[in-house]
Each structure stands twice: as structure tokens, then as C-alpha cells.
Design a protein around this motif. Structure first.
Motif, short mmCIF file in Angstrom:
data_model
loop_
_atom_site.label_atom_id
_atom_site.label_comp_id
_atom_site.label_asym_id
_atom_site.label_seq_id
_atom_site.Cartn_x
_atom_site.Cartn_y
_atom_site.Cartn_z
N VAL A 84 24.25 50.53 6.39
CA VAL A 84 25.38 50.74 7.31
C VAL A 84 25.26 52.12 7.97
O VAL A 84 25.37 52.26 9.19
N ASP A 85 24.98 53.14 7.15
CA ASP A 85 24.86 54.51 7.68
C ASP A 85 23.69 54.63 8.65
O ASP A 85 23.79 55.27 9.70
N HIS A 119 29.67 43.29 4.39
CA HIS A 119 29.56 44.73 4.35
C HIS A 119 28.71 45.27 5.49
O HIS A 119 28.97 46.34 6.04
N VAL A 120 27.67 44.52 5.85
CA VAL A 120 26.66 45.04 6.76
C VAL A 120 26.74 44.44 8.16
O VAL A 120 26.37 45.07 9.14
N ALA A 161 24.45 47.79 -3.80
CA ALA A 161 25.56 48.40 -3.07
C ALA A 161 25.12 49.69 -2.39
O ALA A 161 25.45 49.94 -1.23
N GLN A 162 24.32 50.49 -3.10
CA GLN A 162 23.83 51.73 -2.51
C GLN A 162 22.99 51.46 -1.27
O GLN A 162 23.13 52.12 -0.23
N LEU A 195 23.00 48.79 0.61
CA LEU A 195 23.83 48.24 1.69
C LEU A 195 24.55 49.38 2.42
O LEU A 195 24.61 49.40 3.65
N ASN A 196 25.09 50.33 1.64
CA ASN A 196 25.74 51.48 2.28
C ASN A 196 24.77 52.26 3.14
O ASN A 196 25.10 52.67 4.26
N LEU A 197 23.57 52.44 2.59
CA LEU A 197 22.54 53.15 3.34
C LEU A 197 22.25 52.44 4.66
O LEU A 197 22.12 53.08 5.70
N SER A 241 24.32 47.28 -8.69
CA SER A 241 24.81 48.61 -8.33
C SER A 241 23.88 49.25 -7.30
O SER A 241 24.32 49.94 -6.38
N ARG A 243 14.17 52.16 -0.32
CA ARG A 243 14.54 53.24 0.61
C ARG A 243 13.33 53.70 1.40
O ARG A 243 13.40 53.94 2.61
#
Ligand SMILES: Nc1ncnc2c1ncn2[C@@H]1O[C@H](COP(=O)(O)OP(=O)(O)OP(=O)(O)O)[C@@H](O)[C@H]1O
Ligand SMILES: [Mg+2]
Lengths: 250, 262
Positions: A175-176, A197-198, A168-169, A171-173, A165, A139
Motif C-alpha cells: 500500500v505504501d 486492504h490493497v 500483513a506487513q 500488504l502494508n508495504l 503476521s 521485500r
């Protein structure tokens, strides 16, 4: 197009062809996945695009002038891509001091903003990398890359070293972050399952060549190249649409 | 811990010597020659009746200043050379490494003695010569570390960020090498102290009436024959205690920071 790669070729030590005539492009704000097994030349492409390596031939053009701040990169190893002696805040403000005209207070405010964007908070500011988990470090690396306000972010196996796990976090980050900043991604991975996902588009590399390209949906549902089919077949995952072949075996 | 305390004490003694010596270290008092250990002369007196404790304290200044200058000079030059070589790599690095190997094979003490013999005895010539002689020792260790450090992904990350080589070397590479440099300097300090004491002992360093420890060991020799070995023994013990203390601290630091002790 933001990034145009044309006929890129890289020959190591005068004989080993790592990248063999690769072309692809990333539109402004777009997101292209580069997929391929180990040794297919993905990292070499990334290093040429970020200027860490010189191409043997071919061209890389990036919209506008070729400044470092236009392209940033997140590396695979979150444990070694941060200076172990540097706190999170110092890491971010250093980049801000170099790439922006913000004053001291402005840099502090912006680094707090960036920490927020990547799901960290001010408590992490004074931390050294060794006090952070792998996911937290990645991050920080993403925040640091975004601090330069790049148009293109190259992510080389950015989640490969992390637990599923945590993957996934992150990858979501990603995207956001793309939605929030409009930055484009060149997302390099050997793992097809994280792509959908991305990314919108994908190119599949095999032995230094692009063997298939298209939108992620097209390529995943109707791969035309046998190598792509093998790649898809080798990563059965939840959420996968089973192919007819698999059904017949059952 | 004890070693660190000894280091600090010795340094304090050296710094404060002019104000705290019980006697004038050069005051001759022939009637009091070879005085026994008393409250007035805790470590006795020498052949001229000079107070040995005062002389050891006064001698601590030059005995510590010499090695300090050597490690500062050799540390600076060696690290600069090492980082430049590791950073640029290629033929430059190859040339520097080869040069260091050749210099390393040449005994530093011999070089220092030769230079002192040519340019005259004193403080400066041996210290300058020894500084030069210590450069390869420090540079070799620092180069290996700088090379490892330079190949870590964070350096490439900084380059992609657009930072200049200067910035990366000064703000990231050097600070990360600093702990190892401190360890190397502390080890070098012990070696330099022994070497400089040897040079003084040979009469090529400071001259009487200075009370450099190496010189005191040498000057105490005639008294040994007279049956009064205290001056030589006390000065030798001062050298040994100081060298051991600095070396032990260096090794503790090395364990702490993971720096390699050669
Ligand atoms: N500096 C180099 N010198 C010689 N060969 C190299 C060098 N860098 C990479 N190669 C070779 O080039 C080929 C492609 O490497 P690259 O790192 O681009 O693959 P990759 O697709 O990123 O693989 P991975 O998934 O393992 O990261 C490999 O066979 C590798 O051994
Ligand atoms: Mg790779």
C-alpha cells in the motif's frame, strides 16, 4: 487504461483450456485484484501479461510501447525467485544498470533508497538470500521489481507463502509503495480476505472465465455470482461483515 | 584436509621440478644402476643409474599437465554444450542428449588409444582424444544440473526483468553451476590421469627419455625381472596417491556444494 486485456484465451497442449475469454483492465496507478481458486487460470494470465507465455488468442495492450520495464512481476515463492548467489545490493544494482542511466554512485544511492522503501536497510545490502527470512526476501523481490520503475507490478500470490503476521506487513508495504511511486498493481490471490486492504477493483475468475467484476466494496458486500458467494463464505475472517444467512444459523 | 595438502604438494612439485630436483633426471650413471636408498638417492636409481626421485618430480609435470588440459578442454566444451542445450530445450536439447548418450556408450580410453595409434604416439594426440572422450561425461551431468537450474523461478524473474538470454546464462546460470563444474573437473582429473598413464604404459604416450609416470611404470618392467621393482612401484604409487587425493578432494567439494558425484 494502463493495461487492457481483451478476450484472452490460452489452450495448453491443444485441448486444455486454462484461460477462456478473459477481459479486464487496470487504470494508470490503479489496483486490480484477480481472485479465484487454484487452477482457475490466474497465473496463466499473469504469465501472458508479463510475456513469459504466449496467448492462444486475444490481446494484451499496455499503454505506450511494450517494454519489459513497463511491467514487472513479484513471484509467489520468495525462496526461489532470487539468485541464491547474488547479494541484495548486487541484485538491485543489476536491474538499475539495465533499466536506468545512473552511474555507479547513483545506482548505489538508488538501491539504498529502494531498500528503505521496502522496509530494509543498508545492513541487508551485502546479505545473500539464504541469510534472509521469507518476508525479507519478498521485500527484496518487491524492491527489485520497483527498481525498473515499472508502470504495472504483477503480484502473483506474493504473500501466499508467508506467515499471516508477515503477510500483513507486506500488504502494508505494498500500500505504501503504491502511494509513494504511483505504480499500478495486478494483485493475484486465491485469498479474498487480503484483497480489500490493497485493491480498489476485483475480478473473480472461475475455470478460466471472469464470473464477476467490480469494486472490492461492491463485490464483497453484494456478490452477484454464486461462485463468488461461495468464495466469500469459505474465508470467514475477523473484520468480515457477517451475512444475514450466518446470523440466522446462529 | 590431508588430501588437499597432497594435491597442493604434488602441484608445487610439478611446477618447481626444474629447479628443485636433487639430480638431473636424465643424467645417466651406469656405475650407480639400481643404487640402494641412500641420502643421495632417497628413492634409488633405475637401470641406467638415473635418480628416481628426480625423475618422478620431472615426470609430475607431464603427468599432471595432461589431465589438467583434458579437464579444462572437456569442462569448457561440455559445459557450453550442456548450458546451450538446457537453455534452448526442445529438439536441440533432444539431439544433444541423444548424441551424448551415444558418445557416452563409447569407451573414452579405447577412442584415445585408437587416435594415438593413428596419429602417432606423443603428448598431444592422446590428450586431444581424451578431451573429446570426456566431453559427454561432463556434459551429461552439467546438462541435468543446468536444466534444473534453468527451471528455477529466479530465471523467469530475470527474464521478466528484461535481461537477455546471454546475460542470464553468463551472469547467473554459469556461476551457479560453477561449484558442480569444479567437482566434475576434479573427478575427471583422476580418471584422465589413469587413462593417460595407461596410454603411456602402452607406449602410445610420451616417449623416453621423458619420465611420465605411466611411462616409468612400463619402462621399469624389465628391472622387475632383474629383481629391482622400485621404479615401477614408485611411479605407480605416485599415480595412485595423486588420483586418490584429487578424488577425495572432489568428494569433499561435492558434499560441500551438494554437487552430484556420479
Ligand atoms: N504449462 C502448462 N501446461 C499444461 N497445463 C497447464 C500449464 N500451466 C498451467 N496449466 C493448467 O492450467 C490451469 C490453470 O493454471 P494456473 O496456474 O493459471 O492456475 P492458478 O489460478 O494460478 O492456480 P493456483 O492458485 O494454484 O496458482 C491449471 O489446471 C493448470 O494445470
Ligand atoms: Mg497460480
Amino acid at each position: 487504461m494502463l493495461l487492457e486485456v481483451r478476450d484472452l484465451r490460452k489452450v495448453f497442449k491443444g485441448r486444455f483450456v486454462a484461460v477462456d475469454g478473459v477481459s479486464f483492465s487496470v487504470p494508470t496507478g490503479g489496483s486490480l485484484a484477480v481472485v479465484g481458486e487454484s487452477g482457475s487460470g490466474k497465473t496463466t494470465c499473469a504469465r501472458i501479461i508479463t510475456g513469459l507465455e504466449k496467448a492462444t488468442s486475444g490481446t494484451v495492450t499496455i499503454e505506450g510501447e511494450r517494454r519489459a520495464s513497463t511491467v514487472q512481476m513479484v513471484f509467489q515463492d520468495p525462496y526461489q525467485s532470487l539468485d541464491r548467489r547474488q547479494t541484495v545490493t548486487s541484485c538491485l544494482t543489476e536491474v538499475l544498470a539495465h533499466h536506468t542511466t545512473l552511474d555507479r554512485a547513483g545506482r548505489a544511492a538508488r538501491s539504498a533508497e529502494l531498500l528503505n522503501l521496502v522496509g530494509l536497510d543498508e545492513r541487508h545490502g551485502p546479505a545473500l538470500p539464504r541469510a534472509l527470512s521469507g518476508g525479507q526476501r519478498q521485500r527484496v523481490a518487491i524492491a527489485r521489481a520497483l527498481a525498473a520503475d515499472p508502470k504495472l507490478l504483477v503480484l502473483d500470490e506474493a504473500v501466499a507463502a508467508l506467515d499471516v503476521s508477515i503477510q500483513a506487513q507486506i500488504l502494508n508495504l505494498l500500500v505504501d509503495a503504491r502511494a509513494a511511486t504511483g505504480v499500478a498493481y495486478l494483485f493475484i490471490t486465491h485469498d479474498l480476505s487480503v484483497v480489500q486492504h490493497v485493491c480498489e477493483d476485483v475480478v473473480v475468475m472461475h475455470r478460466g472465465r471472469v464470473v464477476e467484476s467490480g469494486t472490492v466494496a461492491e463485490v464483497l458486500s453484494a456478490p452477484s455470482d454464486p461462485y463468488t458467494r461461495k468464495l466469500i463464505g469459505s474465508v470467514p475472517r475477523p473484520g468480515w461483515v457477517p451475512t444475514r444467512e450466518v446470523n440466522r444459523v446462529c | 584436509m590431508a588430501a588437499a595438502v597432497v594435491c597442493v604438494l604434488v602441484v608445487l612439485l610439478a611446477l618447481l621440478a626444474p629447479w628443485i630436483t636433487p639430480h638431473d633426471p636424465t643424467a645417466v650413471d651406469p656405475l650407480n644402476a639400481y643404487a640402494p636408498f641412500t641420502g643421495d638417492h632417497p628413492l634409488g636409481t633405475d637401470d641406467l643409474g638415473r635418480d628416481l626421485l628426480s625423475r618422478l618430480m620431472a615426470g609430475a609435470r607431464t603427468s599432471l599437465a595432461g589431465p589438467l588440459i583434458v579437464v579444462l578442454a572437456a569442462g569448457t566444451a561440455g559445459t557450453a554444450l550442456a548450458v546451450t542445450a538446457a537453455w534452448f530445450g526442445g529438439w536441440f536439447d533432444a539431439a544433444v542428449s541423444r548424441l551424448l548418450d551415444i558418445l557416452f556408450a563409447f569407451p573414452g580410453l579405447v577412442l584415445a588409444i585408437t587416435v594415438a595409434a593413428i596419429f602417432g604416439a606423443g603428448f598431444t594426440a592422446p590428450v586431444v582424444a581424451l578431451s573429446l572422450a570426456f566431453v559427454p561425461m561432463i556434459a551429461r551431468v552439467m546438462r541435468a544440473a543446468a536444466l534444473r537450474e534453468r527451471n528455477l523461478p529466479y530465471i523467469e524473474a530475470l527474464r521478466v526483468q528484461g535481461f537477455s538470454g546471454w546475460h542470464i546464462c553468463l551472469r547467473h546460470l554459469l556461476p551457479n553451476l560453477a561449484p558442480l563444474l569444479v567437482v566434475q573437473a576434479a573427478i575427471g582429473f583422476g580418471y584422465a590421469m589413469i587413462d593417460l598413464a595407461s596410454i603411456s604404459f602402452l607406449g602410445l604416450g610420451l616417449q623416453p627419455p621423458a619420465s611420465d609416470w605411466g611411462l616409468m611404470i612400463a619402462n621399469g618392467q624389465p628391472s622387475i625381472l632383474a629383481g629391482f621393482p622400485q621404479q615401477s612401484i614408485e611411479a605407480a604409487v605416485a599415480v595412485v596417491i595423486t588420483v586418490v587425493a584429487f578424488t577425495v578432494v572432489a568428494e569433499r567439494l561435492a558434499e560441500r556444494f551438494g554437487g552430484g558425484v556420479r
